[in-house]
Design an enzyme around this catalytic site. Structure first.
Site, PDB file in Angstrom:
ATOM      1  N   TYR A  10      38.439  42.969 -90.917  1.00  0.00           N
ATOM      2  CA  TYR A  10      38.238  41.808 -91.787  1.00  0.00           C
ATOM      3  C   TYR A  10      39.605  41.294 -92.193  1.00  0.00           C
ATOM      4  O   TYR A  10      40.451  42.081 -92.646  1.00  0.00           O
ATOM      5  CB  TYR A  10      37.435  42.213 -93.024  1.00  0.00           C
ATOM      6  CG  TYR A  10      37.179  41.109 -94.026  1.00  0.00           C
ATOM      7  CD1 TYR A  10      37.849  41.090 -95.255  1.00  0.00           C
ATOM      8  CD2 TYR A  10      36.270  40.092 -93.773  1.00  0.00           C
ATOM      9  CE1 TYR A  10      37.607  40.095 -96.181  1.00  0.00           C
ATOM     10  CE2 TYR A  10      36.021  39.084 -94.701  1.00  0.00           C
ATOM     11  CZ  TYR A  10      36.701  39.093 -95.911  1.00  0.00           C
ATOM     12  OH  TYR A  10      36.462  38.101 -96.836  1.00  0.00           O
ATOM     13  N   ASP A  33      47.918  43.194 -90.224  1.00  0.00           N
ATOM     14  CA  ASP A  33      47.319  42.812 -91.513  1.00  0.00           C
ATOM     15  C   ASP A  33      47.402  44.013 -92.459  1.00  0.00           C
ATOM     16  O   ASP A  33      46.590  44.928 -92.386  1.00  0.00           O
ATOM     17  CB  ASP A  33      45.875  42.374 -91.300  1.00  0.00           C
ATOM     18  CG  ASP A  33      45.199  42.001 -92.612  1.00  0.00           C
ATOM     19  OD1 ASP A  33      44.055  41.502 -92.571  1.00  0.00           O
ATOM     20  OD2 ASP A  33      45.797  42.237 -93.691  1.00  0.00           O
ATOM     21  N   LYS A  72      46.579  42.160-102.312  1.00  0.00           N
ATOM     22  CA  LYS A  72      46.139  43.263-103.172  1.00  0.00           C
ATOM     23  C   LYS A  72      47.270  43.828-104.035  1.00  0.00           C
ATOM     24  O   LYS A  72      47.689  43.213-105.002  1.00  0.00           O
ATOM     25  CB  LYS A  72      45.452  44.331-102.318  1.00  0.00           C
ATOM     26  CG  LYS A  72      44.144  43.786-101.657  1.00  0.00           C
ATOM     27  CD  LYS A  72      43.444  44.828-100.842  1.00  0.00           C
ATOM     28  CE  LYS A  72      42.314  44.230-100.030  1.00  0.00           C
ATOM     29  NZ  LYS A  72      41.079  44.012-100.785  1.00  0.00           N
TER      30      LYS A  72
HETATM   31  P1  KE4 Z   1      41.353  38.445-100.039  1.00  0.00           P
HETATM   32  O1  KE4 Z   1      41.228  37.009 -99.622  1.00  0.00           O
HETATM   33  O2  KE4 Z   1      40.023  39.076-100.425  1.00  0.00           O
HETATM   34  O3  KE4 Z   1      42.452  38.664-101.111  1.00  0.00           O
HETATM   35  O4  KE4 Z   1      41.930  39.288 -98.789  1.00  0.00           O
HETATM   36  C1  KE4 Z   1      41.226  39.259 -97.568  1.00  0.00           C
HETATM   37  C2  KE4 Z   1      41.548  40.512 -96.779  1.00  0.00           C
HETATM   38  C3  KE4 Z   1      42.424  40.435 -95.714  1.00  0.00           C
HETATM   39  N1  KE4 Z   1      42.752  41.528 -94.985  1.00  0.00           N
HETATM   40  C4  KE4 Z   1      42.244  42.750 -95.301  1.00  0.00           C
HETATM   41  C5  KE4 Z   1      42.643  43.935 -94.472  1.00  0.00           C
HETATM   42  C6  KE4 Z   1      41.345  42.893 -96.389  1.00  0.00           C
HETATM   43  O5  KE4 Z   1      40.843  44.120 -96.682  1.00  0.00           O
HETATM   44  C7  KE4 Z   1      40.988  41.760 -97.144  1.00  0.00           C
HETATM   45  C8  KE4 Z   1      40.011  41.830 -98.306  1.00  0.00           C
HETATM   46  N2  KE4 Z   1      39.339  43.073 -98.496  1.00  0.00           N
HETATM   47  C9  KE4 Z   1      38.014  43.013 -99.112  1.00  0.00           C
HETATM   48  C10 KE4 Z   1      37.538  44.442 -99.319  1.00  0.00           C
HETATM   49  N3  KE4 Z   1      37.272  45.095 -98.100  1.00  0.00           N
HETATM   50  C11 KE4 Z   1      38.006  42.239-100.377  1.00  0.00           C
HETATM   51  C12 KE4 Z   1      36.837  42.498-101.295  1.00  0.00           C
HETATM   52  C13 KE4 Z   1      35.940  41.318-101.386  1.00  0.00           C
HETATM   53  O6  KE4 Z   1      35.754  40.624-100.361  1.00  0.00           O
HETATM   54  O7  KE4 Z   1      35.421  41.102-102.500  1.00  0.00           O
END
Ligand code: KE4
Length: 427
Positions: free
Chosen positions: A143, A238, A266
């Protein structure tokens, strides 16, 4: 008599789709109502009814130092008193950028965003602009945020909800995203053979967190590096989840791979909205205002987010040995302790852990890609999750997510978690 959380859930559902601002928070795959958090401190969350929970997901990764970390709180308060947002350059951007570059030598230039999604979306656009190529390689179960090109066979909430991708993405967009099995270099080589000179980049979670935790096989990341170089594609690692988590320099430090671009999020914002992407100077200088690739953001480099990130990284850097050795010991005690309890109870469980991120898969198969992760008994995971919540331990509410350990978790918390798991495994 409704609990306060239930009252708030009912109101939220009349205002926000599913009552949430992000789908994974809705507890859809584990059942039960999500408690509404009233406050957090250290290793704990308290809900609106006064129940206390040991926090094992840390806002999905950012809260590596625990909640309301004093230095971060003070930095945010001081920054707020100087103004929340300027929409203009300020010293905090350079201050945080310098710290990030000390941790990530591959980052020669960077740009801040307000989320990991923006960071990944921008890095992919930049790779396409720099190479003049259309196709992007990603991996099933990974993701990289919710931009259109990335929501093809994605992990995290997409996998949790069991949806193939997302509605609203035109075939013309999705067709340029090649989603391949993780940990399979032959599949990547075949893609380059099928699309010679057309693949702009490979984007990869160097340690997968969004299919649950999956480590790269021996030589896998180095193999991606070699293939990208051979075929003139950029390697985007990533590190939104793994950056500053697995080590101060993330997975690229741990596994010794040098990407062309890195995405971050994060932890970089210490809990405030912040992402970043950066890497090779020659690539990054394709970005406006220097180059033809446009990318922007009203709140990019926000002063409060910079202050929180600076306070967080300064602590991690000043206490590097103790922080990461402590996280390793605590995470091993938790992950291996529950695995041992499952063995004693005759319950099929595969435990994948890298540093302070881990996942208990309710399967007896090794989990090395999304297909093997999907053999997990998600119904059993749901029962385990609900029982752990009842026992005051808040795990990430999905089999396809990683648990995260903070430095605020000590021996007492480990003992409490193991005692809770002993009963919850029998749920
Ligand atoms: P955000 O747009 O959520 O800040 O980041 C996206 C993203 C990009 N790359 C990786 C490896 C990530 O894990 C994420 C976001 N992680 C999820 C949890 N697995 C965010 C939680 C959510 O979607 O509420």
């Amino acid at each position: 008599m409704l609990t306060r959380s239930r009252e708030l859930q009912l109101r939220a559902e009349s205002l926000l789709p599913g009552g949430v601002d992000s789908p994974v928070r809705a507890f859809r795959s584990v059942g039960g109502d999500p408690p509404f958090v009233a406050r957090a401190a250290g290793a704990y969350l308290w809900d609106e009814d006064g129940n206390r929970y040991l926090d094992m997901f840390g806002s999905w990764g950012p809260m590596i130092l625990g909640h309301a970390f004093p230095a971060a709180v003070e930095a945010i308060q001081a920054a707020a008193a100087r103004g929340a947002s300027f929409g203009a350059s300020h010293a905090g951007e350079g201050d945080l950028a310098e710290l990030v570059m000390q941790c990530f030598p591959s980052v020669e230039r960077l740009r801040f965003t307000s989320s990991g999604t923006e960071a990944c979306m921008s890095a992919v656009r930049l790779a396409r602009g720099f190479t003049g190529r259309k196709f992007v390689v990603k991996f099933e179960g990974c993701y990289h945020g919710h931009s259109d090109a990335m929501l093809v066979k994605a992990g995290s909430g997409v996998a949790t909800l069991g949806i193939p991708g997302s509605a609203g993405i035109p075939e013309e967009t999705a067709q340029h995203t090649l989603a391949l099995p993780y940990n399979d270099l032959a599949a990547v080589e075949a893609a380059f053979d099928a699309y010679p000179g057309q693949i702009a980049c490979i984007i990869v979670e160097p340690v997968v967190g969004n299919a649950g935790t999956i480590a790269p096989g021996p030589g896998y990341l180095q193999g991606l590096r070699k293939l990208a170089t051979e075929h003139g594609a950029l390697l985007i690692v990533d590190e939104v989840m793994t950056g500053f988590r697995l080590s101060l320099g993330g997975a690229q430090e741990l596994y010794g791979v040098r990407p062309d671009l890195t995405t971050l999020g994060k932890i970089i914002g210490g809990g405030l909205p912040c992402g970043a992407f950066g890497g090779r100077k020659d690539v990054m200088e394709f970005l406006a205002p220097l180059g033809p690739v446009y990318q922007a953001g009203t709140l990019s480099g926000n002063p409060l987010a910079m202050a929180a990130g600076i306070a967080t990284l300064k602590h991690l850097m000043a206490h590097r040995e103790a922080v990461y050795a402590g996280l390793e010991a605590t995470s091993a005690a938790i992950a291996d302790g529950v695995a041992a309890l499952a063995r004693e109870a005759g319950i099929a469980m595969t435990t994948n852990r890298v540093g302070s991120m881990f996942t208990w898969f309710f399967t007896d198969e090794p989990v090395e890609d999304f297909a093997s992760a999907a053999t997990s008994d998600t119904e059993r995971f749901g029962r385990f999750h609900r029982a752990m919540m009842d026992a005051g331990v808040w795990l990430p509410p999905s089999q396809y997510e990683a648990a995260f350990v903070s430095t605020a978790i000590g021996v007492g918390e480990v003992e409490m978690l193991l005692a809770a798991a002993r009963g919850a495994l029998r749920a």
